[in-house]
Motif scaffolding. Sequence first.
Motif, PDB file in Angstrom:
ATOM      1  N   TYR A   8       4.290   0.659   0.828  1.00 52.07           N
ATOM      2  CA  TYR A   8       5.546   0.509   1.558  1.00 52.07           C
ATOM      3  C   TYR A   8       5.311   0.388   3.060  1.00 52.07           C
ATOM      4  N   ILE A   9       4.514   1.295   3.601  1.00 54.00           N
ATOM      5  CA  ILE A   9       4.277   1.284   5.046  1.00 54.00           C
ATOM      6  C   ILE A   9       3.490   0.046   5.450  1.00 54.00           C
ATOM      7  N   GLY A  10       2.485  -0.301   4.658  1.00 55.61           N
ATOM      8  CA  GLY A  10       1.732  -1.524   4.945  1.00 55.61           C
ATOM      9  C   GLY A  10       2.621  -2.751   4.939  1.00 55.61           C
ATOM     10  N   TYR A  11       3.522  -2.830   3.960  1.00 57.08           N
ATOM     11  CA  TYR A  11       4.465  -3.960   3.896  1.00 57.08           C
ATOM     12  C   TYR A  11       5.386  -3.962   5.110  1.00 57.08           C
ATOM     13  N   LYS A  12       5.862  -2.801   5.503  1.00 55.33           N
ATOM     14  CA  LYS A  12       6.763  -2.704   6.656  1.00 55.33           C
ATOM     15  C   LYS A  12       6.059  -3.143   7.937  1.00 55.33           C
ATOM     16  N   VAL A  13       4.773  -2.814   8.060  1.00 50.48           N
ATOM     17  CA  VAL A  13       4.021  -3.119   9.280  1.00 50.48           C
ATOM     18  C   VAL A  13       3.564  -4.577   9.316  1.00 50.48           C
ATOM     19  N   ALA A  14       3.072  -5.099   8.181  1.00 52.66           N
ATOM     20  CA  ALA A  14       2.462  -6.430   8.205  1.00 52.66           C
ATOM     21  C   ALA A  14       2.764  -7.275   6.975  1.00 52.66           C
ATOM     22  N   GLY A  15       3.904  -7.075   6.356  1.00 57.18           N
ATOM     23  CA  GLY A  15       4.301  -7.911   5.233  1.00 57.18           C
ATOM     24  C   GLY A  15       3.452  -7.668   3.991  1.00 57.18           C
ATOM     25  N   TRP A  16       3.436  -8.664   3.112  1.00 61.25           N
ATOM     26  CA  TRP A  16       2.725  -8.531   1.840  1.00 61.25           C
ATOM     27  C   TRP A  16       1.236  -8.260   2.035  1.00 61.25           C
ATOM     28  N   MET A  17       0.646  -8.925   3.003  1.00 58.95           N
ATOM     29  CA  MET A  17      -0.781  -8.712   3.257  1.00 58.95           C
ATOM     30  C   MET A  17      -1.028  -7.278   3.734  1.00 58.95           C
ATOM     31  N   GLY A  18      -0.152  -6.756   4.555  1.00 58.80           N
ATOM     32  CA  GLY A  18      -0.268  -5.371   5.015  1.00 58.80           C
ATOM     33  C   GLY A  18      -0.151  -4.391   3.861  1.00 58.80           C
ATOM     34  N   GLY A  19       0.779  -4.652   2.951  1.00 61.69           N
ATOM     35  CA  GLY A  19       0.925  -3.796   1.778  1.00 61.69           C
ATOM     36  C   GLY A  19      -0.330  -3.800   0.919  1.00 61.69           C
ATOM     37  N   ALA A  20      -0.907  -4.991   0.727  1.00 66.38           N
ATOM     38  CA  ALA A  20      -2.110  -5.109  -0.095  1.00 66.38           C
ATOM     39  C   ALA A  20      -3.304  -4.422   0.573  1.00 66.38           C
ATOM     40  N   VAL A  21      -3.426  -4.576   1.880  1.00 62.80           N
ATOM     41  CA  VAL A  21      -4.548  -3.968   2.604  1.00 62.80           C
ATOM     42  C   VAL A  21      -4.425  -2.445   2.599  1.00 62.80           C
ATOM     43  N   ALA A  22      -3.245  -1.924   2.861  1.00 62.32           N
ATOM     44  CA  ALA A  22      -3.047  -0.470   2.866  1.00 62.32           C
ATOM     45  C   ALA A  22      -3.292   0.111   1.473  1.00 62.32           C
ATOM     46  N   LEU A  23      -2.823  -0.583   0.465  1.00 62.08           N
ATOM     47  CA  LEU A  23      -3.045  -0.132  -0.913  1.00 62.08           C
ATOM     48  C   LEU A  23      -4.538  -0.143  -1.258  1.00 62.08           C
ATOM     49  N   ALA A  24      -5.236  -1.197  -0.854  1.00 61.98           N
ATOM     50  CA  ALA A  24      -6.681  -1.268  -1.089  1.00 61.98           C
ATOM     51  C   ALA A  24      -7.406  -0.141  -0.362  1.00 61.98           C
ATOM     52  N   ALA A  25      -6.938   0.217   0.831  1.00 63.26           N
ATOM     53  CA  ALA A  25      -7.573   1.298   1.595  1.00 63.26           C
ATOM     54  C   ALA A  25      -7.424   2.644   0.904  1.00 63.26           C
ATOM     55  N   VAL A  26      -6.349   2.807   0.159  1.00 71.40           N
ATOM     56  CA  VAL A  26      -6.126   4.059  -0.564  1.00 71.40           C
ATOM     57  C   VAL A  26      -6.948   4.097  -1.855  1.00 71.40           C
ATOM     58  N   VAL A  27      -7.031   2.988  -2.546  1.00 69.51           N
ATOM     59  CA  VAL A  27      -7.639   2.966  -3.875  1.00 69.51           C
ATOM     60  C   VAL A  27      -9.152   2.719  -3.850  1.00 69.51           C
ATOM     61  N   LEU A  28      -9.599   1.724  -3.115  1.00 73.31           N
ATOM     62  CA  LEU A  28     -11.007   1.311  -3.193  1.00 73.31           C
ATOM     63  C   LEU A  28     -12.016   2.376  -2.770  1.00 73.31           C
ATOM     64  N   PRO A  29     -11.899   2.958  -1.585  1.00 72.40           N
ATOM     65  CA  PRO A  29     -12.942   3.928  -1.195  1.00 72.40           C
ATOM     66  C   PRO A  29     -13.062   5.102  -2.155  1.00 72.40           C
ATOM     67  N   THR A  30     -11.939   5.650  -2.572  1.00 74.40           N
ATOM     68  CA  THR A  30     -12.016   6.803  -3.468  1.00 74.40           C
ATOM     69  C   THR A  30     -12.510   6.409  -4.850  1.00 74.40           C
ATOM     70  N   ALA A  31     -12.128   5.241  -5.324  1.00 74.72           N
ATOM     71  CA  ALA A  31     -12.608   4.793  -6.642  1.00 74.72           C
ATOM     72  C   ALA A  31     -14.118   4.593  -6.616  1.00 74.72           C
ATOM     73  N   LEU A  32     -14.618   3.961  -5.571  1.00 74.78           N
ATOM     74  CA  LEU A  32     -16.060   3.741  -5.465  1.00 74.78           C
ATOM     75  C   LEU A  32     -16.812   5.058  -5.312  1.00 74.78           C
ATOM     76  N   LEU A  33     -16.264   5.953  -4.507  1.00 69.61           N
ATOM     77  CA  LEU A  33     -16.894   7.254  -4.317  1.00 69.61           C
ATOM     78  C   LEU A  33     -16.877   8.061  -5.615  1.00 69.61           C
ATOM     79  N   MET A  34     -15.793   7.994  -6.334  1.00 69.88           N
ATOM     80  CA  MET A  34     -15.681   8.728  -7.594  1.00 69.88           C
ATOM     81  C   MET A  34     -16.715   8.239  -8.605  1.00 69.88           C
ATOM     82  N   ILE A  35     -16.889   6.944  -8.682  1.00 70.23           N
ATOM     83  CA  ILE A  35     -17.887   6.385  -9.596  1.00 70.23           C
ATOM     84  C   ILE A  35     -19.288   6.828  -9.182  1.00 70.23           C
ATOM     85  N   ALA A  36     -19.545   6.785  -7.877  1.00 66.93           N
ATOM     86  CA  ALA A  36     -20.876   7.154  -7.384  1.00 66.93           C
ATOM     87  C   ALA A  36     -21.187   8.634  -7.584  1.00 66.93           C
ATOM     88  N   LEU A  37     -20.180   9.492  -7.455  1.00 63.73           N
ATOM     89  CA  LEU A  37     -20.416  10.930  -7.525  1.00 63.73           C
ATOM     90  C   LEU A  37     -20.195  11.550  -8.899  1.00 63.73           C
TER      91      LEU A  37
END
Length: 182
Positions: A67-96
């Motif tokens: 929501y906040i990403g979309y509000k700040v930078a449209g659809w691309m902002g929403g996708a980037v903010a969502l990726a920032a929440v999901v990707l690092p933790t998913a990769l770290l979880m797999i690694a650990l």
Amino acid sequence: MLATLWKLFFSFGTATMLGYGGGPSIIPLYEDQVVNRNQWMDTAEFGRALAFGNALPGPIATKLAAYIGYKVAGWMGGAVALAAVVLPTALLMIALAGVMLKLEGNPYVRGMIRGIQPVIFVMMAMLAYDFAKYAFQSSAGPVSFLPFAIAAGFFILVQYLQINAVWGILLSLGIGAFFLRG
């Protein structure tokens, strides 16, 4: 635009990686990034986004970020903010995952987990305290007590009558739509 997208990714990624204990515990970190550091929203708007996000199914962290990403930078902002929440933790979880399976019986690791639990409790209590001023704003007219009544009713339904929280959420949405429009 690229600088804004990077700022979204860095802000949500950092807050997510520093938050321990799941979605609700990182909300104060998101609020700090969104309200204090970047001024993408004010506290009241963040509170409204949080309230609406909590009424929808799914993890609160991903809903707020999108929501906040979309509000700040449209659809691309929403996708980037969502990726920032999901990707690092998913990769770290797999690694650990393998490391944690080997260390789960270690008394130091168990002690570390027990030691962080009170901190998570305090972070969630701080969030509840900050959010209470928006959740319990009285409304004009004969139903000025309604926000408190909704909270008390929801608590009783879910905690004591064992009603599924979904029904309480739907009931609260309906009551709010009819009586708290102003």
